[in-house]
Design a protein around this motif. Sequence first.
Motif, short mmCIF file in Angstrom:
data_model
loop_
_atom_site.label_atom_id
_atom_site.label_comp_id
_atom_site.label_asym_id
_atom_site.label_seq_id
_atom_site.Cartn_x
_atom_site.Cartn_y
_atom_site.Cartn_z
N PRO A 217 0.81 -1.23 0.00
CA PRO A 217 0.00 0.00 0.00
C PRO A 217 0.84 1.28 0.00
CG PRO A 217 -0.95 -1.60 1.49
CD PRO A 217 0.39 -2.15 1.08
N ARG A 252 -8.22 -8.63 1.54
CA ARG A 252 -7.71 -7.51 2.34
C ARG A 252 -6.65 -6.72 1.58
NH1 ARG A 252 -8.08 -11.34 6.62
NH2 ARG A 252 -5.86 -11.83 6.44
N ALA A 256 -6.84 -2.81 0.35
CA ALA A 256 -5.80 -1.87 0.78
C ALA A 256 -5.09 -1.25 -0.41
CB ALA A 256 -4.79 -2.59 1.68
N GLU A 259 -7.45 1.30 -2.00
CA GLU A 259 -7.53 2.53 -1.20
C GLU A 259 -6.26 3.35 -1.35
OE1 GLU A 259 -10.17 3.54 0.13
OE2 GLU A 259 -11.41 1.77 0.51
#
Length: 378
Positions: A217, A252, A256, A259
């Motif tokens: 990320p 997940r 992430a 985002e």
Amino acid sequence: MGLSNQSRSFRTALKAMALLSLVSCTPTGPSGNSCARPDLAFGGDVLLHSLIQRDAATRPEGFAPAFAPIAAALARAEVAVVNLEGPAARNISLANRQIADPGTIYDGRAYTGYPRFNYHPLIARALRNASVDVVQTANNHALDRGALGVDLTLQALAEAGLPATGTIARGTDPIWHVTRQISGRNVAFVACTFSTNNLTNGRSQVLDCYGNRPSIPNLIQTLTNTPTIDAVILLPHWGTEYAARPNARQRRLAQAAAEAGATAIVGAHPHVLQPIETLTTRDGRQVPVAYSLGNLISSQWSLPRRTGAILYLDLARDEAGRTIATNTRYLPTRVERFAGHGVAVSPAALLPDGGASVAHARGVLGPRAVGPDGCLTD
């Protein structure tokens, strides 16, 4: 199917794709769906088991026939990406040492299949000639020939004109992404892997999807905030082998990454198709995620493992001026072994037994399948 019929099927697939590559398609409607040239194409795992390498060693064309039937499908896109699952390190033994040139594409010492792969570096030129533009090298077999194998693989790809993402050579700066100009936009590709099969990544040459040096990320966010980069595509090697659905860890990381700014996420490793979904981020972006495109080529013969997909995406701008990935569609593919030509991957619809793979792909990936001409069939 008899061997003579298999040989005819291979020639039919080649002729059909050559003809279709010359056809100029036109938009199908006001929704923006079209069979015009896509911006991006993604293939699945290039997993060269011993059978495929032995086939290549018996003919002067080497690996080329294995990819010839899908070359036009990859060439349709401005940039095509595949996952090379294993090293392509010249003359390196299972002890990770350089040995004398065996004088063949496959010898069982320098060049091997499962469980520790190594391919003759001629695979790099075969991929380039099949219209591949970017190669993902982060996967659980990336260290099958150790640190030296990573170095030599990257060298072979570079000599063939293929940029790679996901691994770096020893002694080089840790630049994990490669960029390509696509429709006037600068697109960064970042690959990572969940595992190296317990082989030590002591030189930090392979990017870890779930590590923190750097974290995926954070890396995506840094690239997203770079003024010269318009889009970031994440290529994670993740998930559970042969599982039809993504696991919680995949989901997940996908959320992430979205985002953090990822424009699209295209996964590998399960060796079977997993669904395509669209994630919505907190800032309202729509991010397509293809959890697994299955095997592009392998010698795994069950229907789910011989069926793959080439994913097509376009790039556009949303109302906020951000680059987004749109018009998701896919071409079902199927692997066969043809008399006189060896194992090859073809558009499934061009093969006598391809209907089963088309139906399987639609069952997993849903609507928006395209035919060999690149036009929507749904």
